[in-house]
Design a protein around this motif. Structure first.
Motif, PDB file in Angstrom:
ATOM      1  N   SER A 165     -37.923 -16.958  39.783  1.00  0.00           N
ATOM      2  CA  SER A 165     -36.638 -17.100  39.092  1.00  0.00           C
ATOM      3  C   SER A 165     -36.372 -18.534  38.637  1.00  0.00           C
ATOM      4  O   SER A 165     -35.477 -18.774  37.838  1.00  0.00           O
ATOM      5  CB  SER A 165     -35.490 -16.615  39.980  1.00  0.00           C
ATOM      6  OG  SER A 165     -35.320 -17.475  41.092  1.00  0.00           O
ATOM      7  N   LEU A 166     -37.167 -19.475  39.107  1.00  0.00           N
ATOM      8  CA  LEU A 166     -37.033 -20.860  38.634  1.00  0.00           C
ATOM      9  C   LEU A 166     -37.484 -21.008  37.188  1.00  0.00           C
ATOM     10  O   LEU A 166     -37.059 -21.928  36.491  1.00  0.00           O
ATOM     11  CB  LEU A 166     -37.844 -21.806  39.523  1.00  0.00           C
ATOM     12  CG  LEU A 166     -37.402 -21.901  40.979  1.00  0.00           C
ATOM     13  CD1 LEU A 166     -38.411 -22.714  41.789  1.00  0.00           C
ATOM     14  CD2 LEU A 166     -36.015 -22.513  41.068  1.00  0.00           C
ATOM     15  N   THR A 167     -38.359 -20.104  36.736  1.00  0.00           N
ATOM     16  CA  THR A 167     -38.901 -20.236  35.383  1.00  0.00           C
ATOM     17  C   THR A 167     -38.703 -18.997  34.509  1.00  0.00           C
ATOM     18  O   THR A 167     -38.874 -19.086  33.293  1.00  0.00           O
ATOM     19  CB  THR A 167     -40.408 -20.544  35.427  1.00  0.00           C
ATOM     20  OG1 THR A 167     -41.089 -19.495  36.112  1.00  0.00           O
ATOM     21  CG2 THR A 167     -40.668 -21.873  36.130  1.00  0.00           C
ATOM     22  N   SER A 168     -38.377 -17.849  35.110  1.00  0.00           N
ATOM     23  CA  SER A 168     -38.268 -16.606  34.345  1.00  0.00           C
ATOM     24  C   SER A 168     -37.266 -15.669  35.005  1.00  0.00           C
ATOM     25  O   SER A 168     -37.039 -15.753  36.199  1.00  0.00           O
ATOM     26  CB  SER A 168     -39.622 -15.878  34.287  1.00  0.00           C
ATOM     27  OG  SER A 168     -40.624 -16.675  33.745  1.00  0.00           O
ATOM     28  N   THR A 169     -36.766 -14.746  34.214  1.00  0.00           N
ATOM     29  CA  THR A 169     -35.971 -13.668  34.795  1.00  0.00           C
ATOM     30  C   THR A 169     -36.926 -12.577  35.262  1.00  0.00           C
ATOM     31  O   THR A 169     -38.089 -12.515  34.832  1.00  0.00           O
ATOM     32  CB  THR A 169     -34.995 -13.060  33.768  1.00  0.00           C
ATOM     33  OG1 THR A 169     -35.749 -12.394  32.740  1.00  0.00           O
ATOM     34  CG2 THR A 169     -34.087 -14.123  33.160  1.00  0.00           C
ATOM     35  N   TYR A 170     -36.438 -11.700  36.108  1.00  0.00           N
ATOM     36  CA  TYR A 170     -37.254 -10.588  36.581  1.00  0.00           C
ATOM     37  C   TYR A 170     -37.695  -9.727  35.394  1.00  0.00           C
ATOM     38  O   TYR A 170     -38.853  -9.308  35.304  1.00  0.00           O
ATOM     39  CB  TYR A 170     -36.476  -9.744  37.590  1.00  0.00           C
ATOM     40  CG  TYR A 170     -37.309  -8.658  38.207  1.00  0.00           C
ATOM     41  CD1 TYR A 170     -38.224  -8.940  39.211  1.00  0.00           C
ATOM     42  CD2 TYR A 170     -37.182  -7.341  37.776  1.00  0.00           C
ATOM     43  CE1 TYR A 170     -38.999  -7.948  39.775  1.00  0.00           C
ATOM     44  CE2 TYR A 170     -37.951  -6.340  38.341  1.00  0.00           C
ATOM     45  CZ  TYR A 170     -38.854  -6.650  39.337  1.00  0.00           C
ATOM     46  OH  TYR A 170     -39.625  -5.653  39.894  1.00  0.00           O
ATOM     47  N   GLU A 171     -36.787  -9.493  34.475  1.00  0.00           N
ATOM     48  CA  GLU A 171     -37.088  -8.680  33.297  1.00  0.00           C
ATOM     49  C   GLU A 171     -38.208  -9.301  32.463  1.00  0.00           C
ATOM     50  O   GLU A 171     -39.075  -8.598  31.952  1.00  0.00           O
ATOM     51  CB  GLU A 171     -35.830  -8.479  32.437  1.00  0.00           C
ATOM     52  CG  GLU A 171     -34.778  -7.591  33.071  1.00  0.00           C
ATOM     53  CD  GLU A 171     -33.955  -8.290  34.155  1.00  0.00           C
ATOM     54  OE1 GLU A 171     -33.945  -9.550  34.230  1.00  0.00           O
ATOM     55  OE2 GLU A 171     -33.326  -7.579  34.944  1.00  0.00           O
TER      56      GLU A 171
END
Length: 106
Positions: free
Chosen positions: A67-73
């Motif tokens: 989550s530091l670099t991307s959303t789960y989606e």
């Protein structure tokens, strides 16, 4: 990862993938490349799939670190894009169910 580094990693991975009891979790790709895209990790995913097969590879999100670099989606979408549709059932559910001995309770 340089092409030499990728090849060295793939060669070492072959020792593990030759063992039928070893499985591969596809996870944490954003830890080393914070700007990763489906294209930038495609060689890693391809190597894992070619060596282990979809029946010994499983998806892992690596959340909350990812989550530091991307959303789960975004993470799921990238994997869905990279994996042939015929591999989705194995990589996203069947392999982990077998590996972790998870039974459907109906």
């Amino acid at each position: 990862m340089s092409s030499t580094g990728l090849q060295n990693w793939a060669d070492a991975l072959a020792t593990l993938s030759a063992l039928p009891q070893v499985h591969c979790k596809l996870s944490g790709l954003g830890m080393f490349d914070h700007d990763w895209t489906a294209e930038s990790v495609s060689p890693i995913i391809s190597t894992c799939l070619s060596q282990f097969g979809a029946d010994r590879c499983m998806f892992g999100s690596n959340f909350p670190v990812d989550s530091l670099t991307s959303t789960y989606e975004e993470v799921v979408s990238r994997y869905q894009y990279l994996l042939p549709a015929s591999y989705h059932d194995d990589v996203f559910q069947n392999t982990s169910k077998r590996f972790y001995h998870i039974e459907n309770k109906n």
